[in-house]
Scaffold this motif. Structure first.
Motif, PDB file in Angstrom:
ATOM      1  N   UNK A  10      30.120  10.737  38.855  1.00 41.10           N
ATOM      2  CA  UNK A  10      31.521  11.648  38.939  1.00 41.10           C
ATOM      3  C   UNK A  10      31.180  13.091  39.238  1.00 41.10           C
ATOM      4  N   UNK A  11      30.236  13.585  38.341  1.00 40.71           N
ATOM      5  CA  UNK A  11      30.008  15.199  38.340  1.00 40.71           C
ATOM      6  C   UNK A  11      29.521  15.591  39.623  1.00 40.71           C
ATOM      7  N   UNK A  12      28.685  14.737  40.089  1.00 40.39           N
ATOM      8  CA  UNK A  12      28.248  14.797  41.522  1.00 40.39           C
ATOM      9  C   UNK A  12      29.359  14.773  42.409  1.00 40.39           C
ATOM     10  N   UNK A  13      30.275  13.897  42.495  1.00 43.69           N
ATOM     11  CA  UNK A  13      31.226  13.772  43.352  1.00 43.69           C
ATOM     12  C   UNK A  13      32.095  15.108  43.356  1.00 43.69           C
ATOM     13  N   UNK A  14      32.298  15.452  42.205  1.00 43.21           N
ATOM     14  CA  UNK A  14      33.110  16.590  41.787  1.00 43.21           C
ATOM     15  C   UNK A  14      32.679  17.824  42.574  1.00 43.21           C
ATOM     16  N   UNK A  15      31.218  17.926  42.475  1.00 44.37           N
ATOM     17  CA  UNK A  15      30.492  19.091  43.247  1.00 44.37           C
ATOM     18  C   UNK A  15      30.510  18.969  44.717  1.00 44.37           C
ATOM     19  N   UNK A  16      30.311  17.818  45.395  1.00 45.15           N
ATOM     20  CA  UNK A  16      30.660  17.515  46.494  1.00 45.15           C
ATOM     21  C   UNK A  16      31.937  17.800  47.084  1.00 45.15           C
ATOM     22  N   UNK A  17      32.986  17.582  46.484  1.00 47.83           N
ATOM     23  CA  UNK A  17      34.443  17.553  46.711  1.00 47.83           C
ATOM     24  C   UNK A  17      34.762  19.341  46.730  1.00 47.83           C
ATOM     25  N   UNK A  18      33.961  20.070  45.708  1.00 50.48           N
ATOM     26  CA  UNK A  18      34.143  21.221  45.888  1.00 50.48           C
ATOM     27  C   UNK A  18      33.446  22.073  46.909  1.00 50.48           C
ATOM     28  N   UNK A 142      40.732  19.166  37.643  1.00 46.20           N
ATOM     29  CA  UNK A 142      41.640  19.499  38.732  1.00 46.20           C
ATOM     30  C   UNK A 142      41.433  20.851  39.141  1.00 46.20           C
ATOM     31  N   UNK A 143      41.344  21.733  37.893  1.00 47.85           N
ATOM     32  CA  UNK A 143      41.085  22.997  38.195  1.00 47.85           C
ATOM     33  C   UNK A 143      39.740  23.715  38.678  1.00 47.85           C
ATOM     34  N   UNK A 144      38.721  22.590  38.176  1.00 45.60           N
ATOM     35  CA  UNK A 144      37.479  23.056  38.871  1.00 45.60           C
ATOM     36  C   UNK A 144      37.419  22.819  40.373  1.00 45.60           C
ATOM     37  N   UNK A 145      37.964  21.528  40.807  1.00 47.59           N
ATOM     38  CA  UNK A 145      37.987  21.421  42.328  1.00 47.59           C
ATOM     39  C   UNK A 145      38.673  22.418  43.078  1.00 47.59           C
ATOM     40  N   UNK A 146      39.815  22.993  42.379  1.00 48.67           N
ATOM     41  CA  UNK A 146      40.902  23.910  43.053  1.00 48.67           C
ATOM     42  C   UNK A 146      40.067  25.281  43.283  1.00 48.67           C
ATOM     43  N   UNK A 147      38.952  25.163  42.535  1.00 48.07           N
ATOM     44  CA  UNK A 147      38.061  26.825  42.792  1.00 48.07           C
ATOM     45  C   UNK A 147      37.609  26.809  44.180  1.00 48.07           C
ATOM     46  N   UNK A 148      37.812  25.689  44.944  1.00 47.54           N
ATOM     47  CA  UNK A 148      37.310  25.785  46.433  1.00 47.54           C
ATOM     48  C   UNK A 148      38.247  26.701  47.105  1.00 47.54           C
TER      49      UNK A 148
END
Length: 454
Positions: A10-18, A142-148
Protein backbone atom coordinates in the motif's frame (compact mmCIF):
# COMPACT_ATOMS: atom_id res chain seq x y z
CA UNK A 1 1.44 -9.98 -18.37
CA UNK A 2 2.01 -9.21 -14.70
CA UNK A 3 5.06 -10.12 -12.65
CA UNK A 4 3.64 -12.18 -9.79
CA UNK A 5 6.71 -11.67 -7.65
CA UNK A 6 6.36 -7.88 -7.89
CA UNK A 7 3.64 -7.07 -5.38
CA UNK A 8 3.43 -3.38 -4.51
CA UNK A 9 2.59 -2.67 -0.87
CA UNK A 10 0.00 0.00 0.00
CA UNK A 11 2.77 2.48 0.80
CA UNK A 12 4.46 1.77 -2.53
CA UNK A 13 1.16 2.30 -4.33
CA UNK A 14 0.72 5.58 -2.47
CA UNK A 15 4.16 6.70 -3.67
CA UNK A 16 3.32 5.62 -7.22
CA UNK A 17 0.09 7.64 -7.23
CA UNK A 18 1.95 10.61 -5.78
CA UNK A 19 4.54 10.43 -8.59
CA UNK A 20 1.92 10.10 -11.33
CA UNK A 21 -0.11 13.00 -9.99
CA UNK A 22 3.02 15.11 -9.66
CA UNK A 23 4.02 14.43 -13.27
CA UNK A 24 0.55 15.27 -14.60
CA UNK A 25 0.48 18.53 -12.64
CA UNK A 26 4.10 19.27 -13.56
CA UNK A 27 3.22 19.12 -17.25
CA UNK A 28 0.23 21.40 -16.80
CA UNK A 29 2.20 24.07 -14.98
CA UNK A 30 5.24 23.75 -17.20
CA UNK A 31 2.85 24.62 -20.02
CA UNK A 32 1.51 27.58 -18.00
CA UNK A 33 5.03 28.82 -17.25
CA UNK A 34 5.92 28.77 -20.94
CA UNK A 35 2.88 30.68 -22.21
CA UNK A 36 4.96 33.74 -23.04
CA UNK A 37 7.36 31.63 -25.13
CA UNK A 38 4.65 29.50 -26.72
CA UNK A 39 2.81 32.55 -28.07
CA UNK A 40 5.98 34.21 -29.39
CA UNK A 41 6.77 33.09 -32.98
CA UNK A 42 10.14 34.85 -32.82
CA UNK A 43 11.28 32.36 -30.16
CA UNK A 44 10.04 29.26 -31.94
CA UNK A 45 6.54 29.66 -30.61
CA UNK A 46 3.15 29.60 -32.25
CA UNK A 47 1.21 32.58 -33.55
CA UNK A 48 -1.60 32.39 -31.02
CA UNK A 49 -2.90 35.23 -28.86
CA UNK A 50 -4.01 35.45 -25.26
CA UNK A 51 -7.57 34.38 -26.04
CA UNK A 52 -6.29 31.44 -28.08
CA UNK A 53 -4.09 30.24 -25.23
CA UNK A 54 -6.98 30.68 -22.82
CA UNK A 55 -9.17 28.60 -25.13
CA UNK A 56 -6.54 25.86 -25.30
CA UNK A 57 -6.24 25.84 -21.52
CA UNK A 58 -10.00 25.59 -21.11
CA UNK A 59 -10.78 23.02 -23.80
CA UNK A 60 -7.94 20.73 -22.72
CA UNK A 61 -9.72 20.45 -19.39
CA UNK A 62 -12.92 19.50 -21.22
CA UNK A 63 -11.18 16.38 -22.49
CA UNK A 64 -11.70 14.83 -19.07
CA UNK A 65 -15.46 14.66 -19.68
CA UNK A 66 -15.81 11.54 -21.87
CA UNK A 67 -13.24 9.31 -20.17
CA UNK A 68 -13.78 10.09 -16.46
CA UNK A 69 -17.23 8.47 -16.00
CA UNK A 70 -16.31 5.61 -18.32
CA UNK A 71 -13.08 4.83 -16.48
CA UNK A 72 -14.91 5.01 -13.14
CA UNK A 73 -17.59 2.63 -14.39
CA UNK A 74 -15.07 0.10 -15.69
CA UNK A 75 -13.19 0.29 -12.38
CA UNK A 76 -16.11 -1.71 -10.95
CA UNK A 77 -15.13 -4.63 -13.19
CA UNK A 78 -11.44 -4.12 -13.94
CA UNK A 79 -8.43 -3.19 -11.85
CA UNK A 80 -8.09 0.57 -11.51
CA UNK A 81 -4.33 0.51 -12.11
CA UNK A 82 -4.87 -1.03 -15.54
CA UNK A 83 -7.31 1.74 -16.42
CA UNK A 84 -4.88 4.40 -15.19
CA UNK A 85 -2.18 2.73 -17.32
CA UNK A 86 -4.24 3.26 -20.48
CA UNK A 87 -4.76 6.87 -19.50
CA UNK A 88 -1.05 7.46 -18.92
CA UNK A 89 -0.24 6.08 -22.38
CA UNK A 90 -2.70 8.53 -23.96
CA UNK A 91 -1.34 11.33 -21.78
CA UNK A 92 2.22 10.57 -22.87
CA UNK A 93 1.26 10.69 -26.54
CA UNK A 94 -0.36 14.07 -25.90
CA UNK A 95 2.78 15.50 -24.31
CA UNK A 96 4.91 14.24 -27.19
CA UNK A 97 2.56 15.84 -29.72
CA UNK A 98 2.67 19.10 -27.72
CA UNK A 99 6.39 19.26 -28.44
CA UNK A 100 5.65 18.95 -32.16
CA UNK A 101 2.76 21.45 -32.38
CA UNK A 102 3.09 23.87 -35.30
CA UNK A 103 -0.10 25.91 -35.04
CA UNK A 104 -3.15 26.58 -32.90
CA UNK A 105 -5.02 23.45 -33.99
CA UNK A 106 -2.20 20.97 -33.49
CA UNK A 107 -1.47 22.46 -30.07
CA UNK A 108 -5.16 22.25 -29.18
CA UNK A 109 -5.40 18.58 -30.20
CA UNK A 110 -2.25 17.66 -28.30
CA UNK A 111 -3.48 19.30 -25.09
CA UNK A 112 -6.86 17.63 -25.53
CA UNK A 113 -5.09 14.26 -25.51
CA UNK A 114 -3.19 15.28 -22.38
CA UNK A 115 -6.44 16.09 -20.59
CA UNK A 116 -8.14 12.99 -21.93
CA UNK A 117 -5.36 10.72 -20.68
CA UNK A 118 -5.08 12.38 -17.27
CA UNK A 119 -8.79 11.93 -16.57
CA UNK A 120 -8.45 8.24 -15.67
CA UNK A 121 -5.96 8.98 -12.92
CA UNK A 122 -7.91 12.00 -11.70
CA UNK A 123 -11.12 10.00 -11.30
CA UNK A 124 -9.55 6.91 -9.70
CA UNK A 125 -6.64 8.14 -7.59
CA UNK A 126 -8.48 9.21 -4.43
CA UNK A 127 -10.83 6.20 -4.30
CA UNK A 128 -7.80 3.92 -4.71
CA UNK A 129 -5.99 5.66 -1.86
CA UNK A 130 -9.03 5.30 0.41
CA UNK A 131 -9.13 1.57 -0.33
CA UNK A 132 -5.48 0.86 0.46
CA UNK A 133 -5.13 3.26 3.42
CA UNK A 134 -5.43 2.06 7.04
CA UNK A 135 -8.80 2.97 8.56
CA UNK A 136 -7.37 5.48 11.03
CA UNK A 137 -5.05 7.11 8.47
CA UNK A 138 -7.37 7.70 5.53
CA UNK A 139 -7.34 11.50 5.80
CA UNK A 140 -3.56 11.51 6.28
CA UNK A 141 -3.04 9.39 3.16
CA UNK A 142 -5.43 11.59 1.18
CA UNK A 143 -3.36 14.56 2.29
CA UNK A 144 -0.13 12.86 1.24
CA UNK A 145 -1.34 12.05 -2.26
CA UNK A 146 -2.75 15.57 -2.52
CA UNK A 147 0.81 16.87 -2.30
CA UNK A 148 1.09 15.94 -5.97
CA UNK A 149 -0.58 19.26 -6.76
CA UNK A 150 1.90 21.30 -4.76
CA UNK A 151 4.93 19.35 -5.98
CA UNK A 152 3.77 19.46 -9.58
CA UNK A 153 3.13 23.20 -9.44
CA UNK A 154 6.46 24.05 -7.83
CA UNK A 155 8.53 21.76 -10.03
CA UNK A 156 6.56 22.53 -13.20
CA UNK A 157 6.82 26.30 -12.89
CA UNK A 158 10.62 26.03 -12.72
CA UNK A 159 11.06 22.93 -14.86
CA UNK A 160 9.56 24.53 -17.97
CA UNK A 161 11.79 27.64 -18.01
CA UNK A 162 14.81 25.56 -16.91
CA UNK A 163 14.51 23.18 -19.87
CA UNK A 164 13.86 26.10 -22.19
CA UNK A 165 16.95 27.97 -20.96
CA UNK A 166 19.06 24.80 -20.99
CA UNK A 167 18.17 23.73 -24.51
CA UNK A 168 17.01 27.02 -25.99
CA UNK A 169 13.78 25.34 -27.11
CA UNK A 170 10.61 25.21 -24.99
CA UNK A 171 9.38 22.08 -26.79
CA UNK A 172 11.91 19.79 -25.12
CA UNK A 173 10.11 20.16 -21.78
CA UNK A 174 7.24 18.08 -23.15
CA UNK A 175 9.53 15.52 -24.76
CA UNK A 176 11.03 14.84 -21.34
CA UNK A 177 7.51 14.55 -19.87
CA UNK A 178 6.88 11.65 -22.22
CA UNK A 179 9.98 9.76 -21.13
CA UNK A 180 9.29 10.41 -17.44
CA UNK A 181 5.91 8.70 -17.84
CA UNK A 182 7.38 5.41 -19.11
CA UNK A 183 8.66 3.96 -15.79
CA UNK A 184 5.44 4.98 -14.03
CA UNK A 185 3.38 3.18 -16.67
CA UNK A 186 5.53 0.07 -16.20
CA UNK A 187 4.82 0.00 -12.45
CA UNK A 188 1.12 0.27 -13.17
CA UNK A 189 0.90 -2.66 -15.56
CA UNK A 190 3.54 -5.21 -14.45
CA UNK A 191 2.95 -5.85 -10.71
CA UNK A 192 0.43 -8.29 -9.31
CA UNK A 193 -3.11 -6.91 -9.27
CA UNK A 194 -4.46 -5.55 -6.00
CA UNK A 195 -8.03 -6.82 -5.76
CA UNK A 196 -9.04 -3.92 -3.53
CA UNK A 197 -8.70 -1.67 -6.55
CA UNK A 198 -11.73 -3.21 -8.24
CA UNK A 199 -14.72 -1.28 -6.90
CA UNK A 200 -17.38 -3.94 -7.19
CA UNK A 201 -20.97 -2.88 -6.46
CA UNK A 202 -23.07 -4.69 -3.91
CA UNK A 203 -24.06 -8.21 -4.85
CA UNK A 204 -27.21 -8.24 -6.93
CA UNK A 205 -26.84 -4.61 -7.97
CA UNK A 206 -27.41 -4.02 -11.67
CA UNK A 207 -26.96 -0.25 -11.80
CA UNK A 208 -26.05 1.10 -15.19
CA UNK A 209 -23.62 3.97 -15.57
CA UNK A 210 -26.56 6.32 -16.19
CA UNK A 211 -28.30 4.94 -13.11
CA UNK A 212 -25.24 5.58 -10.99
CA UNK A 213 -24.99 9.13 -12.28
CA UNK A 214 -28.64 9.71 -11.36
CA UNK A 215 -27.99 8.48 -7.81
CA UNK A 216 -25.06 10.84 -7.50
CA UNK A 217 -26.83 13.97 -8.75
CA UNK A 218 -29.82 13.27 -6.48
CA UNK A 219 -27.61 13.84 -3.44
CA UNK A 220 -28.07 17.52 -2.44
CA UNK A 221 -25.05 17.56 -0.14
CA UNK A 222 -22.80 16.24 -2.89
CA UNK A 223 -24.22 18.68 -5.44
CA UNK A 224 -23.55 21.62 -3.10
CA UNK A 225 -20.01 20.34 -2.47
CA UNK A 226 -19.35 20.05 -6.20
CA UNK A 227 -20.61 23.58 -6.85
CA UNK A 228 -18.49 24.91 -3.99
CA UNK A 229 -15.36 23.15 -5.24
CA UNK A 230 -16.09 24.33 -8.79
CA UNK A 231 -16.23 27.95 -7.64
CA UNK A 232 -12.93 27.60 -5.81
CA UNK A 233 -11.46 25.74 -8.79
CA UNK A 234 -12.37 28.71 -10.98
CA UNK A 235 -10.43 30.99 -8.65
CA UNK A 236 -7.48 28.62 -8.30
CA UNK A 237 -7.24 27.90 -12.02
CA UNK A 238 -7.49 31.58 -12.84
CA UNK A 239 -4.58 32.40 -10.57
CA UNK A 240 -2.46 29.40 -11.54
CA UNK A 241 -2.97 29.99 -15.27
CA UNK A 242 -2.55 33.76 -15.36
CA UNK A 243 -0.52 34.86 -12.30
CA UNK A 244 2.89 34.55 -13.95
CA UNK A 245 1.71 36.43 -17.03
CA UNK A 246 0.05 38.97 -14.68
CA UNK A 247 3.29 39.51 -12.75
CA UNK A 248 5.22 40.01 -15.97
CA UNK A 249 2.67 42.23 -17.70
CA UNK A 250 1.12 44.24 -14.85
CA UNK A 251 4.02 44.42 -12.38
CA UNK A 252 6.74 44.20 -15.08
CA UNK A 253 8.65 41.35 -13.44
CA UNK A 254 11.20 39.26 -15.28
CA UNK A 255 10.02 35.82 -16.39
CA UNK A 256 12.47 33.93 -14.17
CA UNK A 257 11.61 36.03 -11.12
CA UNK A 258 7.86 35.62 -11.65
CA UNK A 259 8.19 31.85 -12.00
CA UNK A 260 10.43 31.53 -8.97
CA UNK A 261 8.35 33.71 -6.66
CA UNK A 262 5.05 32.09 -7.59
CA UNK A 263 6.50 28.60 -7.30
CA UNK A 264 7.87 29.43 -3.84
CA UNK A 265 4.45 30.68 -2.79
CA UNK A 266 2.96 27.39 -3.95
CA UNK A 267 5.70 25.38 -2.23
CA UNK A 268 5.43 27.02 1.19
CA UNK A 269 1.64 27.35 1.20
CA UNK A 270 1.11 23.85 -0.18
CA UNK A 271 3.61 22.24 2.17
CA UNK A 272 1.98 23.68 5.26
CA UNK A 273 -1.59 24.01 3.96
CA UNK A 274 -2.19 20.43 2.85
CA UNK A 275 -0.55 19.10 5.99
CA UNK A 276 -2.57 21.43 8.21
CA UNK A 277 -5.83 20.41 6.55
CA UNK A 278 -5.11 16.69 6.90
CA UNK A 279 -3.88 16.88 10.49
CA UNK A 280 -6.68 19.17 11.63
CA UNK A 281 -9.34 16.92 10.10
CA UNK A 282 -7.70 13.87 11.69
CA UNK A 283 -7.74 15.66 15.06
CA UNK A 284 -11.40 16.62 14.67
CA UNK A 285 -12.21 13.00 13.85
CA UNK A 286 -10.13 11.46 16.65
CA UNK A 287 -13.04 11.29 19.11
CA UNK A 288 -15.28 9.51 16.60
CA UNK A 289 -12.49 7.24 15.39
CA UNK A 290 -11.97 6.13 18.99
CA UNK A 291 -15.69 5.42 19.34
CA UNK A 292 -15.56 3.38 16.14
CA UNK A 293 -12.54 1.41 17.37
CA UNK A 294 -14.48 0.58 20.55
CA UNK A 295 -17.54 -0.49 18.50
CA UNK A 296 -19.64 2.31 19.98
CA UNK A 297 -20.52 3.55 16.50
CA UNK A 298 -20.42 1.68 13.20
CA UNK A 299 -18.69 2.56 9.95
CA UNK A 300 -21.68 4.35 8.46
CA UNK A 301 -22.01 6.70 11.42
CA UNK A 302 -18.25 7.32 11.34
CA UNK A 303 -18.54 8.34 7.70
CA UNK A 304 -21.38 10.69 8.62
CA UNK A 305 -19.04 12.52 10.97
CA UNK A 306 -16.31 12.59 8.32
CA UNK A 307 -18.70 14.43 6.01
CA UNK A 308 -19.70 16.95 8.67
CA UNK A 309 -16.21 17.72 9.89
CA UNK A 310 -14.87 17.86 6.34
CA UNK A 311 -17.52 20.42 5.44
CA UNK A 312 -16.83 22.51 8.54
CA UNK A 313 -13.18 22.81 7.57
CA UNK A 314 -14.07 23.44 3.92
CA UNK A 315 -16.29 26.37 4.95
CA UNK A 316 -13.50 27.84 7.04
CA UNK A 317 -10.93 27.46 4.26
CA UNK A 318 -13.14 28.94 1.54
CA UNK A 319 -13.73 32.02 3.71
CA UNK A 320 -9.96 32.28 4.20
CA UNK A 321 -9.36 32.10 0.45
CA UNK A 322 -12.01 34.74 -0.26
CA UNK A 323 -10.61 37.26 2.22
CA UNK A 324 -6.98 36.67 1.23
CA UNK A 325 -7.27 36.87 -2.55
CA UNK A 326 -9.66 39.83 -2.33
CA UNK A 327 -7.10 41.85 -0.39
CA UNK A 328 -4.35 40.70 -2.76
CA UNK A 329 -6.10 41.78 -5.95
CA UNK A 330 -7.66 45.01 -4.66
CA UNK A 331 -4.23 46.24 -3.63
CA UNK A 332 -2.08 47.77 -6.34
CA UNK A 333 1.09 46.98 -4.41
CA UNK A 334 3.27 44.05 -5.49
CA UNK A 335 4.32 43.05 -1.97
CA UNK A 336 0.76 43.06 -0.63
CA UNK A 337 -0.37 41.11 -3.68
CA UNK A 338 2.23 38.40 -3.12
CA UNK A 339 1.74 38.18 0.67
CA UNK A 340 -2.02 37.79 0.56
CA UNK A 341 -1.89 35.59 -2.52
CA UNK A 342 0.33 33.35 -0.39
CA UNK A 343 -2.33 33.27 2.33
CA UNK A 344 -4.92 32.45 -0.31
CA UNK A 345 -2.78 29.58 -1.59
CA UNK A 346 -2.38 28.33 1.99
CA UNK A 347 -6.12 28.21 2.64
CA UNK A 348 -6.66 26.70 -0.80
CA UNK A 349 -4.18 23.93 -0.01
CA UNK A 350 -5.70 23.43 3.43
CA UNK A 351 -9.08 23.02 1.73
CA UNK A 352 -8.05 20.00 -0.36
CA UNK A 353 -8.26 17.06 2.06
CA UNK A 354 -11.44 18.16 3.93
CA UNK A 355 -13.36 18.76 0.70
CA UNK A 356 -12.29 15.45 -0.85
CA UNK A 357 -13.16 13.63 2.36
CA UNK A 358 -16.63 15.17 2.52
CA UNK A 359 -17.24 14.43 -1.14
CA UNK A 360 -16.20 10.78 -1.09
CA UNK A 361 -17.84 9.83 2.19
CA UNK A 362 -21.28 11.22 1.39
CA UNK A 363 -21.90 8.45 -1.18
CA UNK A 364 -21.97 4.62 -1.03
CA UNK A 365 -18.59 2.91 -1.22
CA UNK A 366 -18.93 1.47 -4.72
CA UNK A 367 -19.83 4.91 -6.11
CA UNK A 368 -16.73 6.69 -4.84
CA UNK A 369 -14.86 6.40 -8.15
CA UNK A 370 -17.94 7.41 -10.14
CA UNK A 371 -18.46 10.34 -7.76
CA UNK A 372 -14.88 11.46 -8.35
CA UNK A 373 -15.42 11.19 -12.09
CA UNK A 374 -18.74 13.05 -12.22
CA UNK A 375 -17.59 15.70 -9.79
CA UNK A 376 -14.42 16.10 -11.83
CA UNK A 377 -16.45 16.66 -14.98
CA UNK A 378 -18.75 19.20 -13.35
CA UNK A 379 -15.90 20.99 -11.59
CA UNK A 380 -14.06 21.12 -14.89
CA UNK A 381 -17.07 22.55 -16.74
CA UNK A 382 -18.08 25.06 -14.07
CA UNK A 383 -14.64 25.96 -12.75
CA UNK A 384 -11.45 24.93 -14.52
CA UNK A 385 -12.86 25.28 -18.03
CA UNK A 386 -14.27 28.75 -17.55
CA UNK A 387 -11.39 30.41 -15.73
CA UNK A 388 -8.61 30.62 -18.37
CA UNK A 389 -10.81 31.89 -21.19
CA UNK A 390 -13.05 34.14 -19.03
CA UNK A 391 -10.14 35.80 -17.22
CA UNK A 392 -8.19 36.04 -20.49
CA UNK A 393 -11.17 37.78 -22.11
CA UNK A 394 -11.44 40.19 -19.20
CA UNK A 395 -7.74 40.96 -19.48
CA UNK A 396 -8.26 41.86 -23.12
CA UNK A 397 -11.43 43.89 -22.56
CA UNK A 398 -10.97 45.57 -19.17
CA UNK A 399 -7.30 45.12 -18.29
CA UNK A 400 -5.39 42.86 -15.95
CA UNK A 401 -6.48 44.56 -12.73
CA UNK A 402 -10.22 44.03 -13.22
CA UNK A 403 -9.65 40.55 -14.58
CA UNK A 404 -8.02 39.56 -11.31
CA UNK A 405 -10.79 41.27 -9.33
CA UNK A 406 -13.36 39.13 -11.14
CA UNK A 407 -11.32 36.02 -10.42
CA UNK A 408 -11.17 36.74 -6.68
CA UNK A 409 -14.82 37.67 -6.29
CA UNK A 410 -15.92 34.31 -7.70
CA UNK A 411 -14.91 32.71 -4.39
CA UNK A 412 -18.10 34.09 -2.80
CA UNK A 413 -19.98 31.23 -4.45
CA UNK A 414 -17.71 28.68 -2.82
CA UNK A 415 -18.45 30.06 0.64
CA UNK A 416 -22.20 30.01 0.03
CA UNK A 417 -22.32 26.49 -1.37
CA UNK A 418 -20.16 24.97 1.35
CA UNK A 419 -22.27 26.58 4.04
CA UNK A 420 -25.34 25.11 2.35
CA UNK A 421 -23.72 21.66 2.16
CA UNK A 422 -22.63 21.77 5.80
CA UNK A 423 -26.02 22.91 7.04
CA UNK A 424 -27.80 20.24 5.01
CA UNK A 425 -25.45 17.47 6.13
CA UNK A 426 -25.75 18.26 9.83
CA UNK A 427 -29.55 18.37 9.74
CA UNK A 428 -30.52 15.67 7.28
CA UNK A 429 -29.69 12.00 7.61
CA UNK A 430 -26.41 10.25 6.97
CA UNK A 431 -24.14 9.58 4.00
CA UNK A 432 -26.58 7.20 2.35
CA UNK A 433 -29.78 9.01 3.36
CA UNK A 434 -29.22 12.42 1.81
CA UNK A 435 -32.16 13.14 -0.46
CA UNK A 436 -33.75 16.11 -2.18
CA UNK A 437 -37.01 15.04 -0.51
CA UNK A 438 -35.58 16.13 2.84
CA UNK A 439 -33.86 19.26 1.61
CA UNK A 440 -36.33 21.66 3.22
CA UNK A 441 -36.97 19.63 6.38
CA UNK A 442 -35.35 20.75 9.61
CA UNK A 443 -34.85 17.42 11.32
CA UNK A 444 -32.68 14.34 11.11
CA UNK A 445 -33.87 11.04 9.75
CA UNK A 446 -33.65 7.32 10.53
CA UNK A 447 -31.02 6.20 12.99
CA UNK A 448 -29.08 9.45 12.61
CA UNK A 449 -31.62 11.23 14.80
CA UNK A 450 -29.53 10.37 17.83
CA UNK A 451 -26.35 11.91 16.48
CA UNK A 452 -25.53 15.16 18.19
CA UNK A 453 -25.59 18.15 15.86
CA UNK A 454 -22.30 19.99 16.09
Amino acid sequence: MCMEYLDLSPKMLLCLYLCIGTLITLDQFAFNSLLTDIKNPEQGGIDVGTIGLGLIGSTSLLATIPFSPVSAYFSQSYNSNRIIFIGIIIWGIGTLLTSMALNFWTLLVSRLLVGFGASAFISLCNPCVLEIAPEDKKTIWLGIVSYNQMLGIVIGLNYGPFIKNLTGIWRYAFVFDFFLAIPLAIFLILPKENQKLIFRPKEGSDESMIGQIKIIIQNPVLVAIILGVAALAFVGTGFSYWTIDFLQTYFHMESESANFIYSMLQLVSGLFGIGAGSLLLTWLMSEYQEQYDKNIIDEEVLENYRVRKGLELSCFCSIGVLLSVSIATISDNLNIFLIFLGFGCFFGAMFVTPSITAMLFCVPKHLKSQTTAISGVLICLLGNFLAPVVIGSFFNSFGYYWGMILNSSWCVWSVLYFFLAWNTARLHGGPYDYSWNYFNCKKSYSRYQNLKIV
